[in-house]
Design an enzyme around this catalytic site. Structure first.
Site, mmCIF file in Angstrom:
data_model
loop_
_atom_site.group_PDB
_atom_site.id
_atom_site.type_symbol
_atom_site.label_atom_id
_atom_site.label_comp_id
_atom_site.label_asym_id
_atom_site.label_seq_id
_atom_site.Cartn_x
_atom_site.Cartn_y
_atom_site.Cartn_z
ATOM 1 N N ASP A 16 -0.728 0.544 2.088
ATOM 2 C CA ASP A 16 0.027 0.916 0.899
ATOM 3 C C ASP A 16 -0.463 2.306 0.498
ATOM 4 O O ASP A 16 -1.570 2.718 0.869
ATOM 5 C CB ASP A 16 -0.254 -0.108 -0.203
ATOM 6 C CG ASP A 16 0.367 0.261 -1.523
ATOM 7 O OD1 ASP A 16 1.579 0.530 -1.561
ATOM 8 O OD2 ASP A 16 -0.369 0.298 -2.531
ATOM 9 N N LEU A 17 0.343 3.041 -0.261
ATOM 10 C CA LEU A 17 -0.063 4.390 -0.694
ATOM 11 C C LEU A 17 -0.572 4.409 -2.130
ATOM 12 O O LEU A 17 -1.759 4.548 -2.386
ATOM 13 C CB LEU A 17 1.109 5.363 -0.529
ATOM 14 C CG LEU A 17 1.550 5.682 0.904
ATOM 15 C CD1 LEU A 17 2.803 6.559 0.904
ATOM 16 C CD2 LEU A 17 0.423 6.360 1.671
ATOM 17 N N ASP A 18 0.346 4.237 -3.092
ATOM 18 C CA ASP A 18 0.013 4.402 -4.505
ATOM 19 C C ASP A 18 -1.007 3.374 -4.968
ATOM 20 O O ASP A 18 -0.839 2.165 -4.762
ATOM 21 C CB ASP A 18 1.274 4.270 -5.366
ATOM 22 C CG ASP A 18 2.299 5.350 -5.063
ATOM 23 O OD1 ASP A 18 1.906 6.413 -4.555
ATOM 24 O OD2 ASP A 18 3.492 5.121 -5.339
ATOM 25 N N ASP A 188 -3.420 -2.753 -2.730
ATOM 26 C CA ASP A 188 -4.047 -3.141 -3.999
ATOM 27 C C ASP A 188 -3.317 -4.260 -4.723
ATOM 28 O O ASP A 188 -3.838 -4.828 -5.673
ATOM 29 C CB ASP A 188 -4.123 -1.933 -4.943
ATOM 30 C CG ASP A 188 -2.740 -1.501 -5.425
ATOM 31 O OD1 ASP A 188 -2.510 -1.520 -6.647
ATOM 32 O OD2 ASP A 188 -1.889 -1.158 -4.602
#
Length: 238
Positions: A16-18, A188
Site C-alpha cells: 500500500d502507499l498512503d 496499514d
C-alpha cells in the site's frame, strides 16, 4: 515483529502507499484546501461553493453511479464537473475547468515527503524480491521519488475495484507470473490491506504505526501473517 501465521515462501512484496510508506495526513489536508480554493476562484459563480456542498455532490454521484467509488480520481473530477455545470458553466467549460482543478489537485497531492528509512528499506528488499505498489488512492510514486522502486503500480479504478476486493491482488499475481500465495502484501489498514490480501489468497503484513492492538481493533477479525511497527523490520525477512 510478531508472527500470527506461518509464512509461505515469499516470491514478491506488494505495498500500500498512503500511510504505509509515508504519513499522508497533512498532504491530504493541504491538497484539499488548495484544490478547493482553486475551485472557488475559478469562476465568480463558484465562489460560494463550500466543502459541504462539494461533499453533498460527491455523495450524490456515488448514489447515482456506485462503481465510481472505485476510482477516486475520476470520482473527484466528475464531482467538480457537476458542480461547475450546476453553477451555470456549459458542459465543455465544465470539462475544461474540472481538468484544471485536477491538475492543481495532482500537484499538491504529490508534495509528499518520503522518510529516508522507506527508501533504504525498499532498496534492500528490492535486491531480493520484485516490489509492486497497490493503492486505492491517487498518489503517483514517480512524483515523489519512488518511481524506480516498483516494477509496476496498480491503482483502483484503472486496474480494478478498490481493496479489499481482490482485483488488484490477482492482477499483480498474473503480471508477476506467480500464485497469489507467493505475495506478501504490506499495508496499514486491517480491512483494505490485511483482509483484502487474505481473502485473495495472498499473505498479509500489518504495519501498525499508531500503537494499535490487533486484539482490540474492530477490523482485526482476520489475523495477518505478521505485524510490524516500522517498515525497516521487513529487512529481517531477507
Amino acid at each position: 515483529m510478531k508472527f500470527y501465521r506461518p509464512l509461505q515462501t515469499i516470491q514478491a512484496l506488494t505495498f500500500d502507499l498512503d500511510d504505509t510508506l509515508y504519513d499522508n495526513r497533512e498532504v491530504i489536508r493541504q491538497t484539499t484546501l488548495a484544490s478547493h480554493a482553486f475551485l472557488q476562484g475559478y469562476h465568480p459563480d463558484l465562489r460560494s461553493v463550500t466543502p459541504a456542498a462539494y461533499q453533498q455532490q460527491r455523495e450524490a454521484l456515488a448514489d447515482a453511479e456506485p462503481e465510481i467509488v472505485h476510482d477516486v480520481t475520476e470520482w473527484r473530477r466528475r464531482t467538480v464537473e457537476r458542480i461547475m455545470q450546476q453553477a451555470g458553466l456549459g458542459d465543455r467549460a465544465a470539462q475544461v475547468g474540472a481538468r484544471e482543478v485536477m491538475t492543481v489537485f495532482a500537484h499538491w497531492r504529490s508534495q509528499i515527503t518520503v522518510p529516508p528509512e522507506t527508501f533504504t528499506t525498499l532498496a534492500a528488499l528490492a535486491q531480493r524480491w520484485p516490489l509492486v505498489a497497490i493503492t486505492n488512492g491517487n498518489a503517483e510514486p514517480h512524483r515523489f521519488g519512488l518511481g524506480d522502486t516498483f516494477q509496476f503500480v496498480l491503482r483502483a479504478g484503472p486496474d480494478g475495484r478498490a481493496k479489499p476486493a481482490g482485483d488488484m491482488f490477482y492482477r499483480a499475481a498474473r503480471r508477476l507470473g506467480i500464485d497469489p500465495a507467493g505475495i506478501l502484501h504490506v499495508g496499514d489498514d486491517l480491512t483494505t490491506d490485511v483482509a483484502g490480501a487474505l481473502r485473495s489468497g495472498a499473505q498479509a503484513c500489518w504495519i501498525n504505526l499508531r500503537a494499535g492492538n490487533l486484539m482490540r481493533e474492530p477490523d482485526g477479525r482476520l489475523v495477518p501473517h505478521l505485524e510490524i511497527t516500522r517498515l525497516a523490520s521487513l529487512t529481517a525477512l531477507i
